[in-house]
Design an enzyme around this catalytic site. Sequence first.
Site, PDB file in Angstrom:
ATOM      1  N   LYS A  16      56.283   6.687  19.538  1.00 20.17           N
ATOM      2  CA  LYS A  16      56.904   7.956  20.135  1.00 20.17           C
ATOM      3  C   LYS A  16      56.178   9.311  19.809  1.00 20.17           C
ATOM      4  O   LYS A  16      55.800  10.001  20.674  1.00 20.17           O
ATOM      5  CB  LYS A  16      58.414   7.881  19.822  1.00 20.17           C
ATOM      6  CG  LYS A  16      59.303   6.469  20.322  1.00 20.17           C
ATOM      7  CD  LYS A  16      60.586   6.723  20.264  1.00 20.17           C
ATOM      8  CE  LYS A  16      60.994   6.857  18.820  1.00 20.17           C
ATOM      9  NZ  LYS A  16      60.751   5.908  17.883  1.00 20.17           N
ATOM     10  N   ARG A  91      70.036   7.747  20.636  1.00 26.18           N
ATOM     11  CA  ARG A  91      69.869   6.651  19.855  1.00 26.18           C
ATOM     12  C   ARG A  91      71.157   5.816  19.945  1.00 26.18           C
ATOM     13  O   ARG A  91      71.133   4.585  19.493  1.00 26.18           O
ATOM     14  CB  ARG A  91      69.541   6.793  18.430  1.00 26.18           C
ATOM     15  CG  ARG A  91      68.161   6.956  18.145  1.00 26.18           C
ATOM     16  CD  ARG A  91      68.246   7.449  16.717  1.00 26.18           C
ATOM     17  NE  ARG A  91      67.226   6.768  15.890  1.00 26.18           N
ATOM     18  CZ  ARG A  91      66.013   7.596  15.599  1.00 26.18           C
ATOM     19  NH1 ARG A  91      65.497   8.652  16.175  1.00 26.18           N
ATOM     20  NH2 ARG A  91      65.129   7.046  14.840  1.00 26.18           N
ATOM     21  N   ARG A 130      52.508   4.335   7.651  1.00 27.34           N
ATOM     22  CA  ARG A 130      52.499   5.666   8.287  1.00 27.34           C
ATOM     23  C   ARG A 130      52.535   6.535   6.882  1.00 27.34           C
ATOM     24  O   ARG A 130      53.214   6.510   6.084  1.00 27.34           O
ATOM     25  CB  ARG A 130      53.862   5.907   8.947  1.00 27.34           C
ATOM     26  CG  ARG A 130      53.704   7.136   9.449  1.00 27.34           C
ATOM     27  CD  ARG A 130      55.029   7.362  10.624  1.00 27.34           C
ATOM     28  NE  ARG A 130      56.223   6.960  10.444  1.00 27.34           N
ATOM     29  CZ  ARG A 130      57.293   6.893  11.266  1.00 27.34           C
ATOM     30  NH1 ARG A 130      57.021   7.374  12.390  1.00 27.34           N
ATOM     31  NH2 ARG A 130      58.688   6.488  10.550  1.00 27.34           N
ATOM     32  N   ARG A 163      57.306   9.211   4.054  1.00 27.54           N
ATOM     33  CA  ARG A 163      58.659   9.533   4.150  1.00 27.54           C
ATOM     34  C   ARG A 163      59.457   8.434   3.352  1.00 27.54           C
ATOM     35  O   ARG A 163      59.060   7.171   3.478  1.00 27.54           O
ATOM     36  CB  ARG A 163      59.149   9.177   5.595  1.00 27.54           C
ATOM     37  CG  ARG A 163      58.531  10.268   6.509  1.00 27.54           C
ATOM     38  CD  ARG A 163      58.946  10.134   7.939  1.00 27.54           C
ATOM     39  NE  ARG A 163      60.068   9.437   8.397  1.00 27.54           N
ATOM     40  CZ  ARG A 163      60.377   9.174   9.580  1.00 27.54           C
ATOM     41  NH1 ARG A 163      59.475   9.418  10.463  1.00 27.54           N
ATOM     42  NH2 ARG A 163      61.638   8.615  10.082  1.00 27.54           N
ATOM     43  N   ARG A 174      66.508   0.213   9.286  1.00 26.11           N
ATOM     44  CA  ARG A 174      66.398   0.953  10.575  1.00 26.11           C
ATOM     45  C   ARG A 174      66.114   0.053  12.057  1.00 26.11           C
ATOM     46  O   ARG A 174      66.456   0.539  13.016  1.00 26.11           O
ATOM     47  CB  ARG A 174      65.156   1.906  10.443  1.00 26.11           C
ATOM     48  CG  ARG A 174      65.576   2.973   9.800  1.00 26.11           C
ATOM     49  CD  ARG A 174      64.257   3.845   8.879  1.00 26.11           C
ATOM     50  NE  ARG A 174      63.410   4.305   9.742  1.00 26.11           N
ATOM     51  CZ  ARG A 174      62.135   4.549   9.808  1.00 26.11           C
ATOM     52  NH1 ARG A 174      61.616   4.166   8.618  1.00 26.11           N
ATOM     53  NH2 ARG A 174      61.421   5.173  10.481  1.00 26.11           N
TER      54      ARG A 174
HETATM   55  P1  ADP Z   1      61.572   7.070  13.733  1.00 25.87           P
HETATM   56  O1  ADP Z   1      61.252   7.255  14.918  1.00 25.87           O
HETATM   57  O2  ADP Z   1      60.638   6.530  12.663  1.00 25.87           O
HETATM   58  O3  ADP Z   1      62.831   5.979  13.377  1.00 25.87           O
HETATM   59  P2  ADP Z   1      62.883   9.609  13.317  1.00 25.87           P
HETATM   60  O4  ADP Z   1      61.911  10.688  12.729  1.00 25.87           O
HETATM   61  O5  ADP Z   1      63.165   9.629  14.628  1.00 25.87           O
HETATM   62  O6  ADP Z   1      62.217   7.981  12.959  1.00 25.87           O
HETATM   63  O7  ADP Z   1      64.426   9.715  12.627  1.00 25.87           O
HETATM   64  C1  ADP Z   1      64.600   9.502  11.167  1.00 25.87           C
HETATM   65  C2  ADP Z   1      65.959   9.299  10.814  1.00 25.87           C
HETATM   66  O8  ADP Z   1      66.590  10.572  11.295  1.00 25.87           O
HETATM   67  C3  ADP Z   1      66.575   8.276  11.469  1.00 25.87           C
HETATM   68  O9  ADP Z   1      66.494   7.116  10.794  1.00 25.87           O
HETATM   69  C4  ADP Z   1      68.113   8.754  11.268  1.00 25.87           C
HETATM   70  O10 ADP Z   1      68.794   8.833  10.150  1.00 25.87           O
HETATM   71  C5  ADP Z   1      67.938  10.295  11.658  1.00 25.87           C
HETATM   72  N1  ADP Z   1      67.845  10.578  13.250  1.00 25.87           N
HETATM   73  C6  ADP Z   1      67.160  11.103  14.106  1.00 25.87           C
HETATM   74  N2  ADP Z   1      67.385  11.276  15.229  1.00 25.87           N
HETATM   75  C7  ADP Z   1      68.600  10.553  15.167  1.00 25.87           C
HETATM   76  C8  ADP Z   1      69.566  10.393  16.435  1.00 25.87           C
HETATM   77  N3  ADP Z   1      69.344  10.787  17.639  1.00 25.87           N
HETATM   78  N4  ADP Z   1      70.546   9.962  16.075  1.00 25.87           N
HETATM   79  C9  ADP Z   1      71.248   9.797  14.688  1.00 25.87           C
HETATM   80  N5  ADP Z   1      70.231   9.775  13.679  1.00 25.87           N
HETATM   81  C10 ADP Z   1      69.278  10.293  14.027  1.00 25.87           C
HETATM   82  P1  ADP Z   2      57.986   6.978  16.092  1.00 22.57           P
HETATM   83  O1  ADP Z   2      57.555   8.074  16.556  1.00 22.57           O
HETATM   84  O2  ADP Z   2      58.026   5.637  17.386  1.00 22.57           O
HETATM   85  O3  ADP Z   2      58.539   6.367  14.760  1.00 22.57           O
HETATM   86  P2  ADP Z   2      54.871   7.216  15.305  1.00 22.57           P
HETATM   87  O4  ADP Z   2      54.301   7.931  16.443  1.00 22.57           O
HETATM   88  O5  ADP Z   2      55.054   7.931  14.168  1.00 22.57           O
HETATM   89  O6  ADP Z   2      56.258   6.062  15.644  1.00 22.57           O
HETATM   90  O7  ADP Z   2      53.861   5.972  14.896  1.00 22.57           O
HETATM   91  C1  ADP Z   2      54.248   5.296  13.903  1.00 22.57           C
HETATM   92  C2  ADP Z   2      52.806   4.675  13.024  1.00 22.57           C
HETATM   93  O8  ADP Z   2      51.963   3.779  13.902  1.00 22.57           O
HETATM   94  C3  ADP Z   2      51.994   5.969  12.825  1.00 22.57           C
HETATM   95  O9  ADP Z   2      51.376   5.596  11.384  1.00 22.57           O
HETATM   96  C4  ADP Z   2      50.826   6.185  13.942  1.00 22.57           C
HETATM   97  O10 ADP Z   2      49.708   6.483  13.349  1.00 22.57           O
HETATM   98  C5  ADP Z   2      50.794   4.352  14.134  1.00 22.57           C
HETATM   99  N1  ADP Z   2      50.683   4.138  15.603  1.00 22.57           N
HETATM  100  C6  ADP Z   2      51.177   4.750  16.654  1.00 22.57           C
HETATM  101  N2  ADP Z   2      50.612   4.383  17.671  1.00 22.57           N
HETATM  102  C7  ADP Z   2      49.771   3.440  17.567  1.00 22.57           C
HETATM  103  C8  ADP Z   2      49.032   2.363  18.498  1.00 22.57           C
HETATM  104  N3  ADP Z   2      49.044   2.328  19.648  1.00 22.57           N
HETATM  105  N4  ADP Z   2      48.412   1.405  17.572  1.00 22.57           N
HETATM  106  C9  ADP Z   2      48.075   1.516  16.106  1.00 22.57           C
HETATM  107  N5  ADP Z   2      49.045   2.366  15.415  1.00 22.57           N
HETATM  108  C10 ADP Z   2      49.783   3.343  16.050  1.00 22.57           C
END
Ligand code: ADP
Ligand code: ADP
Length: 223
Positions: A16, A91, A130, A163, A174
């Site tokens: 994302k 979410r 990541r 992270r 998660r």
């Molecule tokens: P990822 O996309 O890798 O799961 P995010 O950076 O979006 O992680 O979120 C990291 C953490 O922040 C989540 O695991 C949760 O604890 C919190 N968080 C983020 N967005 C939300 C949301 N919309 N509702 C509840 N918790 C959230």
């Molecule tokens: P989200 O925001 O959904 O949690 P991220 O954009 O942070 O996901 O991506 C998660 C991990 O996967 C990062 O280390 C990123 O570099 C890698 N990644 C993202 N898109 C791709 C892809 N299409 N193929 C392989 N690795 C990817």
Amino acid sequence: MAQRNFILLGPPGAGKGTQAAALVKRFGVAHISTGDMLREAVEKGTELGRQGQEYMNAGKLVPDDLVINIVRQRVQESDCEAGFLLDGFPRTLAQAEALSAMVDELGLAQPRVVNIVVDDEEILRRLSGRRMCRECNAIYHVAQHNLDVGDTCPACGGKIYQRPDDQKEAIAERLRVYHQQTDPLVPYYTDRGQLVAVPGEGPIDEVRDAMLDRLAAGPDEGA
Ligand code: ADP
Ligand code: ADP
Ligand code: ZN
């Protein structure tokens, strides 16, 4: 000009944050990552950060009212005039319903939802490799970019870190939470004609092109 809003939906690690850049560039929308905002609050030691930190480190969701409030304030800032891109929100169904009501109340356009589909095995590979920049939030992967914790960010010179919730136990939690709380948003937005699904497993450029094509083509058929 009409306002255009988007939601990026998909499990943690689906890409994302990575794909957000393309939507920002194409549509001039403001990128709103609730995860980035919460991590910043933790770093600054604000009240919000204090309340969110334990949930985040354990891989749990922070309470709905906390995130709904930060989104309500954020979408009214001036950089959202052309539109906004929500990354990591909503979410839960309660968040989705609150968002829909707030968008109507503020006279904004209901967002289009891009669901990035990636299976759990690939998610594990992506999240465990990541790495992020502490300064600019740039997203990297150890298998794609030649860097690791302690190195400097190629984009801004900031410190690279991992992270705390990208460790094994928190990742599993998660994913469990995602399937339980966030999976129901797919039928919710499909029924409302707001959702397009995009396969998220190819290379970053291919996912991006598929996403922009799918958005140009219109929403998926409801059930
Ligand atoms: P990822 O996309 O890798 O799961 P995010 O950076 O979006 O992680 O979120 C990291 C953490 O922040 C989540 O695991 C949760 O604890 C919190 N968080 C983020 N967005 C939300 C949301 N919309 N509702 C509840 N918790 C959230
Ligand atoms: P989200 O925001 O959904 O949690 P991220 O954009 O942070 O996901 O991506 C998660 C991990 O996967 C990062 O280390 C990123 O570099 C890698 N990644 C993202 N898109 C791709 C892809 N299409 N193929 C392989 N690795 C990817
Ligand atoms: Zn950086």
